[in-house]
Design a protein around this motif. Structure first.
Motif, PDB file in Angstrom:
ATOM      1  N   LYS A  90       0.822  -1.200   0.000  1.00  0.00           N
ATOM      2  CA  LYS A  90       0.000   0.000   0.000  1.00  0.00           C
ATOM      3  C   LYS A  90       0.859   1.254   0.000  1.00  0.00           C
ATOM      4  O   LYS A  90       1.973   1.272   0.528  1.00  0.00           O
ATOM      5  CB  LYS A  90      -0.931   0.019   1.225  1.00  0.00           C
ATOM      6  CG  LYS A  90      -1.892  -1.159   1.296  1.00  0.00           C
ATOM      7  CD  LYS A  90      -2.815  -1.200   0.088  1.00  0.00           C
ATOM      8  CE  LYS A  90      -3.751  -2.384   0.135  1.00  0.00           C
ATOM      9  NZ  LYS A  90      -4.571  -2.485  -1.088  1.00  0.00           N
ATOM     10  N   THR A  91       0.329   2.304  -0.600  1.00  0.00           N
ATOM     11  CA  THR A  91       0.975   3.610  -0.587  1.00  0.00           C
ATOM     12  C   THR A  91       0.363   4.449   0.526  1.00  0.00           C
ATOM     13  O   THR A  91      -0.859   4.537   0.644  1.00  0.00           O
ATOM     14  CB  THR A  91       0.783   4.326  -1.938  1.00  0.00           C
ATOM     15  OG1 THR A  91       1.362   3.532  -2.979  1.00  0.00           O
ATOM     16  CG2 THR A  91       1.436   5.701  -1.923  1.00  0.00           C
ATOM     17  N   GLY A  92       1.196   5.066   1.338  1.00  0.00           N
ATOM     18  CA  GLY A  92       0.699   5.894   2.425  1.00  0.00           C
ATOM     19  C   GLY A  92       0.334   5.075   3.647  1.00  0.00           C
ATOM     20  O   GLY A  92       0.649   3.888   3.754  1.00  0.00           O
ATOM     21  N   GLY A  93      -0.355   5.721   4.584  1.00  0.00           N
ATOM     22  CA  GLY A  93      -0.673   5.080   5.847  1.00  0.00           C
ATOM     23  C   GLY A  93      -2.045   4.462   5.883  1.00  0.00           C
ATOM     24  O   GLY A  93      -2.852   4.610   4.956  1.00  0.00           O
ATOM     25  N   VAL A  94      -2.329   3.744   6.972  1.00  0.00           N
ATOM     26  CA  VAL A  94      -3.661   3.199   7.217  1.00  0.00           C
ATOM     27  C   VAL A  94      -4.637   4.368   7.325  1.00  0.00           C
ATOM     28  O   VAL A  94      -4.316   5.425   7.868  1.00  0.00           O
ATOM     29  CB  VAL A  94      -3.682   2.368   8.513  1.00  0.00           C
ATOM     30  CG1 VAL A  94      -5.091   1.874   8.820  1.00  0.00           C
ATOM     31  CG2 VAL A  94      -2.724   1.192   8.399  1.00  0.00           C
ATOM     32  N   ARG A  95      -5.857   4.177   6.804  1.00  0.00           N
ATOM     33  CA  ARG A  95      -6.854   5.249   6.803  1.00  0.00           C
ATOM     34  C   ARG A  95      -8.056   4.865   7.658  1.00  0.00           C
ATOM     35  O   ARG A  95      -8.484   3.713   7.684  1.00  0.00           O
ATOM     36  CB  ARG A  95      -7.278   5.561   5.363  1.00  0.00           C
ATOM     37  CG  ARG A  95      -6.124   6.140   4.546  1.00  0.00           C
ATOM     38  CD  ARG A  95      -6.406   6.209   3.078  1.00  0.00           C
ATOM     39  NE  ARG A  95      -5.161   6.511   2.357  1.00  0.00           N
ATOM     40  CZ  ARG A  95      -4.965   6.282   1.069  1.00  0.00           C
ATOM     41  NH1 ARG A  95      -5.924   5.740   0.353  1.00  0.00           N
ATOM     42  NH2 ARG A  95      -3.817   6.591   0.496  1.00  0.00           N
ATOM     43  N   PHE A  96      -8.599   5.877   8.315  1.00  0.00           N
ATOM     44  CA  PHE A  96      -9.717   5.708   9.240  1.00  0.00           C
ATOM     45  C   PHE A  96     -10.803   6.712   8.882  1.00  0.00           C
ATOM     46  O   PHE A  96     -10.562   7.922   8.886  1.00  0.00           O
ATOM     47  CB  PHE A  96      -9.265   5.957  10.677  1.00  0.00           C
ATOM     48  CG  PHE A  96      -8.116   5.092  11.130  1.00  0.00           C
ATOM     49  CD1 PHE A  96      -8.338   3.913  11.820  1.00  0.00           C
ATOM     50  CD2 PHE A  96      -6.805   5.475  10.871  1.00  0.00           C
ATOM     51  CE1 PHE A  96      -7.284   3.116  12.242  1.00  0.00           C
ATOM     52  CE2 PHE A  96      -5.738   4.685  11.289  1.00  0.00           C
ATOM     53  CZ  PHE A  96      -5.977   3.503  11.976  1.00  0.00           C
ATOM     54  N   SER A  97     -12.007   6.215   8.562  1.00  0.00           N
ATOM     55  CA  SER A  97     -13.158   7.082   8.299  1.00  0.00           C
ATOM     56  C   SER A  97     -14.158   6.919   9.434  1.00  0.00           C
ATOM     57  O   SER A  97     -14.584   5.808   9.739  1.00  0.00           O
ATOM     58  CB  SER A  97     -13.823   6.723   6.967  1.00  0.00           C
ATOM     59  OG  SER A  97     -12.970   7.022   5.882  1.00  0.00           O
ATOM     60  N   LEU A  98     -14.544   8.035  10.053  1.00  0.00           N
ATOM     61  CA  LEU A  98     -15.400   7.992  11.234  1.00  0.00           C
ATOM     62  C   LEU A  98     -16.777   8.574  10.941  1.00  0.00           C
ATOM     63  O   LEU A  98     -16.903   9.695  10.446  1.00  0.00           O
ATOM     64  CB  LEU A  98     -14.748   8.771  12.378  1.00  0.00           C
ATOM     65  CG  LEU A  98     -15.564   8.937  13.670  1.00  0.00           C
ATOM     66  CD1 LEU A  98     -15.873   7.574  14.294  1.00  0.00           C
ATOM     67  CD2 LEU A  98     -14.814   9.808  14.656  1.00  0.00           C
ATOM     68  N   ASN A  99     -17.805   7.787  11.252  1.00  0.00           N
ATOM     69  CA  ASN A  99     -19.190   8.246  11.174  1.00  0.00           C
ATOM     70  C   ASN A  99     -19.898   7.865  12.469  1.00  0.00           C
ATOM     71  O   ASN A  99     -19.356   7.144  13.309  1.00  0.00           O
ATOM     72  CB  ASN A  99     -19.904   7.625   9.967  1.00  0.00           C
ATOM     73  CG  ASN A  99     -19.425   8.226   8.657  1.00  0.00           C
ATOM     74  OD1 ASN A  99     -19.757   9.365   8.328  1.00  0.00           O
ATOM     75  ND2 ASN A  99     -18.639   7.472   7.898  1.00  0.00           N
ATOM     76  N   GLY A 100     -21.129   8.349  12.630  1.00  0.00           N
ATOM     77  CA  GLY A 100     -21.895   7.991  13.815  1.00  0.00           C
ATOM     78  C   GLY A 100     -22.481   9.191  14.507  1.00  0.00           C
ATOM     79  O   GLY A 100     -22.904  10.165  13.870  1.00  0.00           O
TER      80      GLY A 100
END
Length: 270
Positions: A170-180
């Motif tokens: 993978k290119t770049g870092g781990v990604r986190f999308s937050l909803n709620g």
């Protein structure tokens, strides 16, 4: 900032025991299943989603538009046996057509690498050897059309393949999308390198200890805890037990609907 292994062991005894019990009860860290095969293993593959693969967008892993999340067309829907309740989402597999067993395989087609992004559901109206390709206990890969046709002619419909788990680059870092909402945090985790799939996740605010998150669906994880006004950190354990801590990924002024990229990623496998 991300730190490896030592930070992942910095749980209190109570939190560590709860994580161990969660893992034991759901068998999420399991390197013995067909979804974890490191040696070439027999299976079959078909294709779906149309010749332009538009029908592969979205899916049971929660990644949405595959171009936006970086997976593109190098994707596969897994049969239930391989899908592992969604915990195989993000895992990478190398496939090669078994030339000696099908006239549709390209003699010099080589192999392809795909990421698990969807579920191929069972079709109980058809037998598993004649249409119900994704029925348990079969392993099966339903590929995006452009990936299938790198190995074989599409006219074949279904082809015999061999597969094995491989490292996700993978290119770049781990990604986190937050909803709620303030009392319910739903986090989509993607762009995970190395093993590719998160099987255990912890989350904390800058004023709290670590909380074990609950697997919701695909690679969505939730935590019923109010963390607004605090910087957010995450700890991930991947399918082969690699652990990494991502500290202060989101600053204290975060809001729902945002996505953050960590400054590091997994690079060990398995």
């Amino acid at each position: 900032m991300a730190t490896r292994f030592d930070a992942c062991r910095m749980f209190s005894a109570d939190i560590l025991m709860s994580v161990i019990l969660l893992i034991a009860s759901s068998a999420v860290v399991n390197a013995d299943g067909p979804f974890a095969a490191l040696t070439w293993t027999d299976s079959h593959a078909t294709f779906y989603g149309g010749t332009d693969a538009s029908g592969t967008m979205g899916g049971a892993c929660g990644y949405g538009n595959m171009y936006n999340t970086g997976y593109g067309l190098n994707t596969a829907a897994l049969s239930t046996t391989l899908f592992n309740g969604g915990l195989s989402c993000g895992a990478c597999f190398e496939l090669q057509c078994k030339v000696a067993e099908s006239r549709w395989c390209y003699a010099n087609g080589g192999s392809i690498t795909v990421t698990a992004t969807n579920l191929c559901p069972p079709n109980w109206d058809k037998p598993s050897d004649n249409g119900g390709w994704c029925n348990p206990p079969r392993t099966h890969f339903d590929l995006a059309y452009p990936m299938f046709t790198k190995m074989a002619q599409a006219v074949g419909g279904i082809i015999p393949v061999q597969y094995r788990r491989v490292s996700c680059i993978k290119t770049g870092g781990v990604r986190f999308s937050l909803n709620g909402n303030p009392w319910f945090n739903l986090v989509l985790i993607y762009n995970v390198g190395g093993d590719g799939n998160a099987v255990s996740v912890q989350m904390k605010g800058s004023q709290t200890s670590w909380f074990a998150m609950t697997h919701n669906w695909g690679q969505n994880w939730h935590l019923s805890q109010k963390l607004q006004g605090q910087a957010l950190s995450f700890q991930l354990t991947t399918g082969y037990g690699n652990c990494l801590s991502f500290n202060n990924v989101a600053s204290s002024d975060w809001s729902f609907g945002q996505t953050w990229e960590a400054d590091s990623n997994f690079n060990t496998f398995p």
